[in-house]
Design an enzyme around this catalytic site. Sequence first.
Site, mmCIF file in Angstrom:
data_model
loop_
_atom_site.group_PDB
_atom_site.id
_atom_site.type_symbol
_atom_site.label_atom_id
_atom_site.label_comp_id
_atom_site.label_asym_id
_atom_site.label_seq_id
_atom_site.Cartn_x
_atom_site.Cartn_y
_atom_site.Cartn_z
ATOM 1 C CE LYS A 40 -3.318 2.304 3.088
ATOM 2 N NZ LYS A 40 -2.392 3.365 3.557
ATOM 3 C CE LYS A 45 5.327 0.768 -2.187
ATOM 4 N NZ LYS A 45 4.455 1.555 -1.284
ATOM 5 C CE LYS A 71 6.497 9.284 -3.205
ATOM 6 N NZ LYS A 71 5.816 8.100 -3.773
ATOM 7 C CG ASP A 158 -2.466 0.045 -3.535
ATOM 8 O OD1 ASP A 158 -2.297 1.085 -4.199
ATOM 9 O OD2 ASP A 158 -3.493 -0.189 -2.879
#
Length: 298
Positions: A40, A45, A71, A158
Amino acid sequence: MSPRDEIPALKGQDGEGSVQVHQDASLKIEGAKVFSVYGKGGIGKSTTSSNLSAAFAKMGKRVLQIGCDPKHDSTFTLTGRLQPTVIDILKEVDFHPEELRPEDFVADGWGGVKCVEAGGPPAGTGCGGYVVGQTVKLLKQHHMLEDTDVVIFDVLGDVVCGGFAAPLQHADRAVIVTANDFDSIYAMNRIIAAVQAKSANYKVRLAGCVANRSKDTNEVDRYCDTVGFNRIAHMPDVDAIRRSRLKKKTLFEMDDEDDIIACRAEYVRLAETLWNGTEPLAPAPMEDRDIFELLGFD
Protein backbone atom coordinates in the site's frame (compact mmCIF):
# COMPACT_ATOMS: atom_id res chain seq x y z
CA MET A 1 -22.55 -21.24 -33.32
CA SER A 2 -23.13 -19.54 -30.00
CA PRO A 3 -21.68 -16.06 -29.28
CA ARG A 4 -19.25 -17.70 -26.84
CA ASP A 5 -17.88 -19.89 -29.65
CA GLU A 6 -17.15 -16.79 -31.73
CA ILE A 7 -14.86 -15.26 -29.11
CA PRO A 8 -11.21 -15.88 -30.10
CA ALA A 9 -8.99 -17.72 -27.65
CA LEU A 10 -6.47 -15.24 -26.30
CA LYS A 11 -3.09 -16.63 -25.33
CA GLY A 12 -1.10 -15.20 -22.46
CA GLN A 13 -4.04 -13.99 -20.37
CA ASP A 14 -2.89 -12.80 -16.96
CA GLY A 15 -6.16 -11.82 -15.39
CA GLU A 16 -9.80 -11.14 -16.16
CA GLY A 17 -10.10 -8.48 -18.83
CA SER A 18 -6.38 -8.28 -19.61
CA VAL A 19 -3.86 -9.86 -21.93
CA GLN A 20 -0.25 -10.44 -20.94
CA VAL A 21 2.33 -8.20 -22.63
CA HIS A 22 5.32 -10.48 -22.96
CA GLN A 23 8.75 -9.39 -21.89
CA ASP A 24 11.49 -8.99 -24.47
CA ALA A 25 13.70 -12.06 -24.01
CA SER A 26 16.81 -9.88 -24.39
CA LEU A 27 15.87 -8.01 -21.18
CA LYS A 28 15.91 -11.11 -18.99
CA ILE A 29 17.98 -10.58 -15.84
CA GLU A 30 20.31 -13.53 -15.43
CA GLY A 31 22.67 -14.50 -12.62
CA ALA A 32 21.17 -12.32 -9.88
CA LYS A 33 18.37 -13.06 -7.45
CA VAL A 34 15.60 -10.56 -8.18
CA PHE A 35 13.02 -9.33 -5.68
CA SER A 36 10.11 -6.91 -6.19
CA VAL A 37 8.75 -5.05 -3.15
CA TYR A 38 5.08 -4.08 -3.20
CA GLY A 39 2.54 -2.70 -0.72
CA LYS A 40 0.00 0.00 0.00
CA GLY A 41 1.14 3.56 -0.69
CA GLY A 42 3.01 5.02 2.28
CA ILE A 43 3.44 1.68 4.03
CA GLY A 44 7.25 1.87 4.07
CA LYS A 45 8.35 0.05 0.93
CA SER A 46 11.34 2.31 0.32
CA THR A 47 12.46 2.07 3.95
CA THR A 48 12.13 -1.71 3.76
CA SER A 49 13.86 -1.93 0.37
CA SER A 50 16.80 0.29 1.34
CA ASN A 51 17.43 -1.42 4.67
CA LEU A 52 17.07 -4.80 2.97
CA SER A 53 19.64 -3.72 0.35
CA ALA A 54 21.96 -2.61 3.15
CA ALA A 55 21.45 -5.95 4.91
CA PHE A 56 22.37 -7.85 1.74
CA ALA A 57 25.47 -5.62 1.41
CA LYS A 58 26.33 -6.39 5.04
CA MET A 59 26.26 -10.07 4.01
CA GLY A 60 28.83 -9.32 1.31
CA LYS A 61 26.41 -9.39 -1.62
CA ARG A 62 26.63 -7.09 -4.62
CA VAL A 63 23.31 -5.25 -4.66
CA LEU A 64 21.41 -3.10 -7.16
CA GLN A 65 18.28 -1.26 -6.02
CA ILE A 66 15.91 0.15 -8.64
CA GLY A 67 13.32 2.68 -7.52
CA CYS A 68 10.19 2.58 -9.70
CA ASP A 69 8.36 5.72 -8.63
CA PRO A 70 8.16 9.21 -10.19
CA LYS A 71 8.97 10.65 -6.72
CA HIS A 72 12.45 9.03 -7.10
CA ASP A 73 12.92 8.76 -3.34
CA SER A 74 13.59 5.03 -3.08
CA THR A 75 17.36 5.23 -2.61
CA PHE A 76 17.93 8.54 -0.83
CA THR A 77 18.69 6.88 2.53
CA LEU A 78 21.38 4.82 0.79
CA THR A 79 22.97 7.78 -1.01
CA GLY A 80 22.01 10.69 1.26
CA ARG A 81 20.27 12.60 -1.52
CA LEU A 82 17.62 12.37 -4.22
CA GLN A 83 19.00 10.87 -7.42
CA PRO A 84 18.03 12.01 -10.94
CA THR A 85 15.80 9.57 -12.77
CA VAL A 86 16.71 7.44 -15.76
CA ILE A 87 13.85 8.93 -17.75
CA ASP A 88 15.03 12.51 -17.05
CA ILE A 89 18.61 11.64 -17.97
CA LEU A 90 17.45 10.03 -21.21
CA LYS A 91 15.50 13.20 -22.02
CA GLU A 92 18.70 15.23 -21.67
CA VAL A 93 20.36 13.18 -24.44
CA ASP A 94 17.21 13.12 -26.59
CA PHE A 95 16.75 9.41 -25.78
CA HIS A 96 20.11 8.36 -27.24
CA PRO A 97 21.27 5.88 -24.57
CA GLU A 98 24.58 5.32 -26.33
CA GLU A 99 25.64 8.78 -25.12
CA LEU A 100 25.32 7.79 -21.47
CA ARG A 101 27.88 6.30 -19.09
CA PRO A 102 26.93 4.17 -16.08
CA GLU A 103 27.88 6.95 -13.67
CA ASP A 104 25.26 9.17 -15.35
CA PHE A 105 22.39 7.08 -13.96
CA VAL A 106 23.87 4.74 -11.30
CA ALA A 107 24.96 6.08 -7.89
CA ASP A 108 26.98 4.33 -5.19
CA GLY A 109 25.14 3.97 -1.91
CA TRP A 110 25.99 2.70 1.56
CA GLY A 111 27.88 -0.59 1.56
CA GLY A 112 28.49 -0.34 -2.17
CA VAL A 113 24.82 -0.73 -3.09
CA LYS A 114 24.25 0.45 -6.67
CA CYS A 115 21.28 2.81 -6.77
CA VAL A 116 19.07 3.61 -9.75
CA GLU A 117 15.90 5.69 -9.87
CA ALA A 118 13.85 4.71 -12.90
CA GLY A 119 11.36 7.52 -12.31
CA GLY A 120 8.15 7.55 -14.24
CA PRO A 121 6.04 9.47 -16.72
CA PRO A 122 4.37 12.75 -15.74
CA ALA A 123 1.15 12.30 -13.77
CA GLY A 124 -1.69 11.03 -15.93
CA THR A 125 0.49 10.27 -18.96
CA GLY A 126 2.59 7.44 -20.29
CA CYS A 127 3.20 4.04 -18.74
CA GLY A 128 5.39 3.00 -15.83
CA GLY A 129 6.07 -0.30 -17.55
CA TYR A 130 7.88 1.50 -20.37
CA VAL A 131 10.11 3.26 -17.83
CA VAL A 132 10.98 -0.01 -16.07
CA GLY A 133 11.74 -1.65 -19.42
CA GLN A 134 14.00 1.19 -20.55
CA THR A 135 15.87 1.11 -17.23
CA VAL A 136 16.57 -2.62 -17.42
CA LYS A 137 17.56 -2.24 -21.08
CA LEU A 138 20.03 0.52 -20.18
CA LEU A 139 21.51 -1.53 -17.34
CA LYS A 140 21.94 -4.50 -19.66
CA GLN A 141 23.58 -2.39 -22.37
CA HIS A 142 26.14 -1.12 -19.87
CA HIS A 143 26.71 -4.60 -18.38
CA MET A 144 25.62 -3.37 -14.96
CA LEU A 145 23.75 -6.60 -14.18
CA GLU A 146 26.66 -8.95 -14.83
CA ASP A 147 28.42 -8.30 -11.51
CA THR A 148 25.31 -8.22 -9.34
CA ASP A 149 24.10 -10.81 -6.82
CA VAL A 150 20.80 -9.20 -5.81
CA VAL A 151 18.41 -6.84 -7.62
CA ILE A 152 15.62 -5.17 -5.63
CA PHE A 153 12.76 -3.37 -7.40
CA ASP A 154 10.99 -0.89 -5.10
CA VAL A 155 7.63 -0.37 -6.79
CA LEU A 156 5.13 2.50 -6.62
CA GLY A 157 2.21 2.10 -4.22
CA ASP A 158 -0.27 -0.70 -4.60
CA VAL A 159 -0.78 0.02 -8.31
CA VAL A 160 -1.07 -3.33 -10.07
CA CYS A 161 -1.84 -2.28 -13.65
CA GLY A 162 0.26 -3.81 -16.41
CA GLY A 163 2.76 -0.96 -16.22
CA PHE A 164 3.70 -1.09 -12.56
CA ALA A 165 3.38 -4.86 -12.49
CA ALA A 166 6.27 -4.87 -15.02
CA PRO A 167 8.94 -5.61 -12.37
CA LEU A 168 7.11 -8.88 -11.72
CA GLN A 169 8.24 -9.98 -15.18
CA HIS A 170 11.84 -9.85 -13.94
CA ALA A 171 11.44 -10.98 -10.33
CA ASP A 172 12.03 -14.38 -8.78
CA ARG A 173 10.07 -13.47 -5.67
CA ALA A 174 7.63 -10.72 -4.70
CA VAL A 175 7.64 -9.36 -1.14
CA ILE A 176 4.64 -7.45 0.19
CA VAL A 177 4.99 -4.81 2.91
CA THR A 178 1.92 -4.43 5.09
CA ALA A 179 0.85 -3.20 8.49
CA ASN A 180 -1.45 -4.77 11.06
CA ASP A 181 -4.49 -2.87 9.80
CA PHE A 182 -7.39 -3.40 7.44
CA ASP A 183 -6.38 -1.01 4.65
CA SER A 184 -2.88 -2.37 4.09
CA ILE A 185 -4.03 -6.01 4.35
CA TYR A 186 -6.82 -5.23 1.88
CA ALA A 187 -4.18 -3.81 -0.52
CA MET A 188 -2.00 -6.88 0.08
CA ASN A 189 -4.89 -9.11 -0.96
CA ARG A 190 -5.12 -7.25 -4.30
CA ILE A 191 -1.38 -7.48 -4.85
CA ILE A 192 -1.45 -11.22 -4.18
CA ALA A 193 -4.06 -11.56 -6.93
CA ALA A 194 -1.84 -9.58 -9.34
CA VAL A 195 1.25 -11.69 -8.59
CA GLN A 196 -0.74 -14.88 -8.97
CA ALA A 197 -1.88 -13.68 -12.40
CA LYS A 198 1.69 -12.91 -13.51
CA SER A 199 2.95 -16.24 -12.19
CA ALA A 200 0.92 -18.01 -14.88
CA ASN A 201 3.42 -16.81 -17.49
CA TYR A 202 6.50 -15.73 -15.53
CA LYS A 203 8.78 -17.26 -12.92
CA VAL A 204 7.74 -14.82 -10.18
CA ARG A 205 6.29 -16.33 -7.02
CA LEU A 206 5.30 -14.84 -3.69
CA ALA A 207 7.90 -14.97 -0.93
CA GLY A 208 5.75 -13.65 1.91
CA CYS A 209 4.96 -10.41 3.70
CA VAL A 210 6.74 -8.04 6.05
CA ALA A 211 4.66 -6.59 8.89
CA ASN A 212 6.01 -3.04 9.08
CA ARG A 213 5.52 -0.25 11.63
CA SER A 214 3.29 -2.53 13.70
CA LYS A 215 3.36 -3.31 17.40
CA ASP A 216 1.30 -6.45 16.84
CA THR A 217 0.87 -8.87 13.93
CA ASN A 218 -2.38 -10.61 14.92
CA GLU A 219 -4.47 -9.32 11.99
CA VAL A 220 -1.70 -9.99 9.46
CA ASP A 221 -1.26 -13.49 10.82
CA ARG A 222 -5.01 -14.16 10.79
CA TYR A 223 -5.18 -13.16 7.12
CA CYS A 224 -2.10 -15.24 6.25
CA ASP A 225 -3.52 -18.30 8.01
CA THR A 226 -6.77 -17.91 6.06
CA VAL A 227 -5.29 -17.62 2.56
CA GLY A 228 -2.13 -19.71 2.95
CA PHE A 229 0.46 -16.92 3.07
CA ASN A 230 3.52 -16.38 5.29
CA ARG A 231 4.78 -13.46 7.34
CA ILE A 232 8.55 -13.56 6.96
CA ALA A 233 9.53 -10.51 9.05
CA HIS A 234 8.21 -8.02 11.60
CA MET A 235 9.47 -4.46 11.93
CA PRO A 236 7.99 -2.79 15.02
CA ASP A 237 6.81 0.81 15.08
CA VAL A 238 9.96 2.35 16.57
CA ASP A 239 11.01 5.99 16.36
CA ALA A 240 14.52 5.07 15.24
CA ILE A 241 13.21 4.12 11.78
CA ARG A 242 11.46 7.49 11.41
CA ARG A 243 14.63 9.29 12.53
CA SER A 244 16.75 7.37 10.06
CA ARG A 245 14.61 8.68 7.21
CA LEU A 246 14.98 12.25 8.49
CA LYS A 247 18.75 11.79 8.69
CA LYS A 248 18.79 10.34 5.14
CA LYS A 249 20.43 7.16 6.38
CA THR A 250 19.67 3.47 6.59
CA LEU A 251 19.57 1.89 10.03
CA PHE A 252 22.99 0.42 9.29
CA GLU A 253 24.55 3.90 9.38
CA MET A 254 22.82 5.03 12.55
CA ASP A 255 24.50 5.06 15.96
CA ASP A 256 23.96 1.92 17.99
CA GLU A 257 20.78 1.91 20.08
CA ASP A 258 18.85 -1.09 21.33
CA ASP A 259 15.95 -0.53 18.90
CA ILE A 260 18.30 0.08 15.97
CA ILE A 261 20.39 -3.01 16.71
CA ALA A 262 17.23 -5.14 16.96
CA CYS A 263 15.82 -3.81 13.66
CA ARG A 264 19.13 -4.31 11.88
CA ALA A 265 19.16 -7.92 13.04
CA GLU A 266 15.63 -8.43 11.70
CA TYR A 267 16.57 -6.97 8.30
CA VAL A 268 19.62 -9.25 8.12
CA ARG A 269 17.43 -12.21 9.07
CA LEU A 270 15.00 -11.25 6.28
CA ALA A 271 17.86 -10.93 3.78
CA GLU A 272 19.18 -14.35 4.79
CA THR A 273 15.71 -15.86 4.44
CA LEU A 274 15.31 -14.46 0.92
CA TRP A 275 18.86 -15.38 -0.11
CA ASN A 276 18.47 -18.96 1.08
CA GLY A 277 15.22 -19.29 -0.84
CA THR A 278 11.58 -19.21 0.20
CA GLU A 279 8.85 -21.69 -0.57
CA PRO A 280 6.99 -20.57 -3.74
CA LEU A 281 3.69 -19.63 -2.16
CA ALA A 282 0.37 -19.74 -3.99
CA PRO A 283 -2.18 -18.21 -1.60
CA ALA A 284 -5.81 -17.88 -2.63
CA PRO A 285 -6.76 -14.17 -2.47
CA MET A 286 -10.09 -13.46 -0.84
CA GLU A 287 -13.13 -11.86 -2.38
CA ASP A 288 -13.62 -8.26 -1.26
CA ARG A 289 -16.73 -9.02 0.78
CA ASP A 290 -15.00 -11.96 2.49
CA ILE A 291 -12.01 -9.91 3.62
CA PHE A 292 -14.43 -7.34 5.07
CA GLU A 293 -16.04 -10.13 7.04
CA LEU A 294 -12.67 -11.49 8.22
CA LEU A 295 -11.05 -8.21 9.25
CA GLY A 296 -13.89 -5.73 9.53
CA PHE A 297 -14.33 -3.94 12.84
CA ASP A 298 -17.61 -3.07 14.57
